[in-house]
Design an enzyme around this catalytic site. Structure first.
Site, PDB file in Angstrom:
ATOM      1  N   GLU A 214      85.367  -3.821   9.307  1.00 10.74           N
ATOM      2  CA  GLU A 214      84.294  -3.243   9.343  1.00 10.74           C
ATOM      3  C   GLU A 214      83.065  -4.105   8.960  1.00 10.74           C
ATOM      4  O   GLU A 214      83.040  -5.248   8.170  1.00 10.74           O
ATOM      5  CB  GLU A 214      84.034  -2.300   8.021  1.00 10.74           C
ATOM      6  CG  GLU A 214      85.067  -1.090   8.156  1.00 10.74           C
ATOM      7  CD  GLU A 214      84.792  -0.064   7.080  1.00 10.74           C
ATOM      8  OE1 GLU A 214      85.014   1.071   7.360  1.00 10.74           O
ATOM      9  OE2 GLU A 214      84.411  -0.511   5.775  1.00 10.74           O
ATOM     10  N   CYS A 215      82.089  -4.222   9.771  1.00  8.53           N
ATOM     11  CA  CYS A 215      80.843  -4.941   9.674  1.00  8.53           C
ATOM     12  C   CYS A 215      81.096  -6.309   9.758  1.00  8.53           C
ATOM     13  O   CYS A 215      81.500  -7.201  10.523  1.00  8.53           O
ATOM     14  CB  CYS A 215      79.945  -4.416   8.580  1.00  8.53           C
ATOM     15  SG  CYS A 215      78.328  -5.197   8.801  1.00  8.53           S
ATOM     16  N   GLY A 216      81.127  -7.183   8.501  1.00  8.95           N
ATOM     17  CA  GLY A 216      81.463  -8.408   8.147  1.00  8.95           C
ATOM     18  C   GLY A 216      82.749  -8.761   8.566  1.00  8.95           C
ATOM     19  O   GLY A 216      83.122  -9.923   9.200  1.00  8.95           O
TER      20      GLY A 216
END
Length: 445
Positions: free
Chosen positions: A336-338
């Site tokens: 997720e994201c990073g």
């Protein structure tokens, strides 16, 4: 039955988080059990709440969550003496198009639960006008009740007197006033506060803030105002009727290897609790310590965080990268994201230096030219991801400053913002590996 308050403000940056922590600790020091919640999608504040209260805090979000989910999460406060729900942004700030049970505004939670609102006002550059602002908030939406205000960053005794007189004329109780130069601000960085686990003086700072609040805020009066609209409700009735309710999170596997350190820590507490309640075992590992996922796990999950601040170390940790690649040959990996960025080919930091990531996906991102991506997201999955089949509809939130340089793999989903407009951050899938820029909050059932 616990008493309850929503702590909100006219806007962001007024000191809601610091005041929430200070009040929570001040009441805890009195022997009062405090349960905190965070209204909205912030994934940093709950860890600070836990540090102040000794109890896990979770997010409640009217845009992403059903009323049933919100009431089920809030029911955890039934054994507390006082519930403090910290709002996000301004009291009535949400999206234009309502979601599952509201627009995401803190006022939704206040009205849904029948909880009174404690306003935090920063009257810099004004005096009596602060009472007009408070009056406007009080009268804006039927069903949302303002219990009183705390004045933050007061310039002088004269400043305080002027505002108190105006509030008295408007029949708005002032519960306390804090000086402008009180040394209780928390450090920040570009996504908000520094994470709780990174701040070595956190407990000391919360203690200092609590002592100041105990001196300058009428805690007994605040309790009386909270008591006027005790946990009315519905959450308590829900808990009595549904004693086995454990949330609606679907675990991605029976044994989940979870990246967990200063670079990977943005995952909502209610998600982890839901996985555990559904029988999943969570096995943490630290990519920054050059650790890989546990070989006994059947799925690996990389949350968001601040990988851009540790990109050089992640690139140099060859053991982590090799073990993750080996894991992905036979089992699902999701980021997720990073975490998604680390699954990609490369990440360019703010100085313009390019760092090789794991290469499990073709994603390339850069922080050299910052561009803010912020908002709720609705996703309809083209393909399965851990915990969800193709066709599942998810709700989440995206907040980062990375620019996409390349996203060549098969899109994972059609992703739209809260108003229904498609966004380019579709996520990706390659083999057993998937990733999204949004952080999962709930399935849209």
């Amino acid at each position: 039955m616990p008493r309850a308050l929503v702590i909100s403000a006219p806007a962001s940056g007024t000191g809601k988080t610091t005041l929430t922590l200070a009040l929570a600790r001040a009441f805890r020091d009195r022997g009062i059990a405090v349960q905190c919640f965070k209204s909205g999608p912030d994934y940093i504040d709950p860890a600070f709440h836990a540090a102040a209260t000794g109890r896990t805090s979770v997010n409640v979000d009217s845009w992403a969550m059903s009323r049933e989910t919100i009431e089920g999460l809030i029911a955890r406060g039934q054994d507390a003496d006082l519930v403090l729900a910290e709002g996000s942004m301004g009291l009535f700030d949400g999206v234009a198009t309502p979601g599952r049970s509201g627009t995401g505004a803190s006022a939704d939670i206040a009205e849904m639960m029948g909880w009174p609102v404690l306003l935090v006002l920063d009257p810099a550059g004004q005096a009596q006008t602060a009472a007009a602002v408070a009056s406007g908030l009080r009268d804006f939406r039927p069903g949302v009740r303002i219990a009183g205000v705390i004045l933050n960053r007061i310039a002088s005794p004269r400043h305080e007197t002027l505002i108190r007189h105006a509030m008295e004329a408007a029949n708005i109780p002032v519960l306390g006033a804090l000086p402008r130069h009180a040394p209780i601000a928390l450090p920040e960085r570009h996504l908000g506060l520094v994470q709780a686990e990174e701040f070595s003086r956190l407990d000391e700072l919360i203690g200092e803030a609590a002592r100041l609040v105990a001196e300058r805020v009428d805690l007994d009066g605040l309790l009386r105002l909270a008591g006027e609209a005790a946990l009315t409700p519905k959450a308590m009735g829900f808990a009595a009727l549904n004693p086995s309710y454990k949330g609606d999170a679907i675990p991605p596997g029976k044994r989940v290897a979870l990246a967990r350190d200063a670079a990977f820590s943005f995952i909502y507490p209610h998600i982890l609790e839901g996985w555990r309640a559904a029988g999943a075992e969570i096995v943490p590992f630290s990519p920054l310590a050059d650790e890989g996922p546990d070989e006994s796990a059947d799925v690996c999950w990389l949350p968001g965080g601040y990988p851009e601040l540790h990109a050089g170390k992640i690139a140099a940790n060859l053991r982590f990268r090799k073990r993750l690649r080996n894991f992905a040959e036979t089992r699902p990996v999701h980021g997720e994201c990073g975490g998604y960025m680390v699954l990609g080919r490369a990440l360019t930091d703010k100085e313009g230096m390019r760092h090789d990531m794991t290469g499990l996906l073709g994603l390339e991102t850069s922080f050299a030219k910052r561009k803010m991506h912020l908002g709720y997201r609705k996703a309809a999955l083209h393909a399965p991801m851990p915990g969800f089949a193709a066709g599942a509809r998810l709700r989440g939130h995206e907040f980062h400053y990375a620019t996409i340089l390349a996203q060549p793999d098969t899109p994972l989903a059609i992703v739209r913002d809260a108003n229904g407009a498609e966004v380019t951050e579709t996520g990706s899938r390659r083999g057993n590996v998937s990733g999204t820029f949004f952080h999962l909050i709930a399935e849209d059932r």
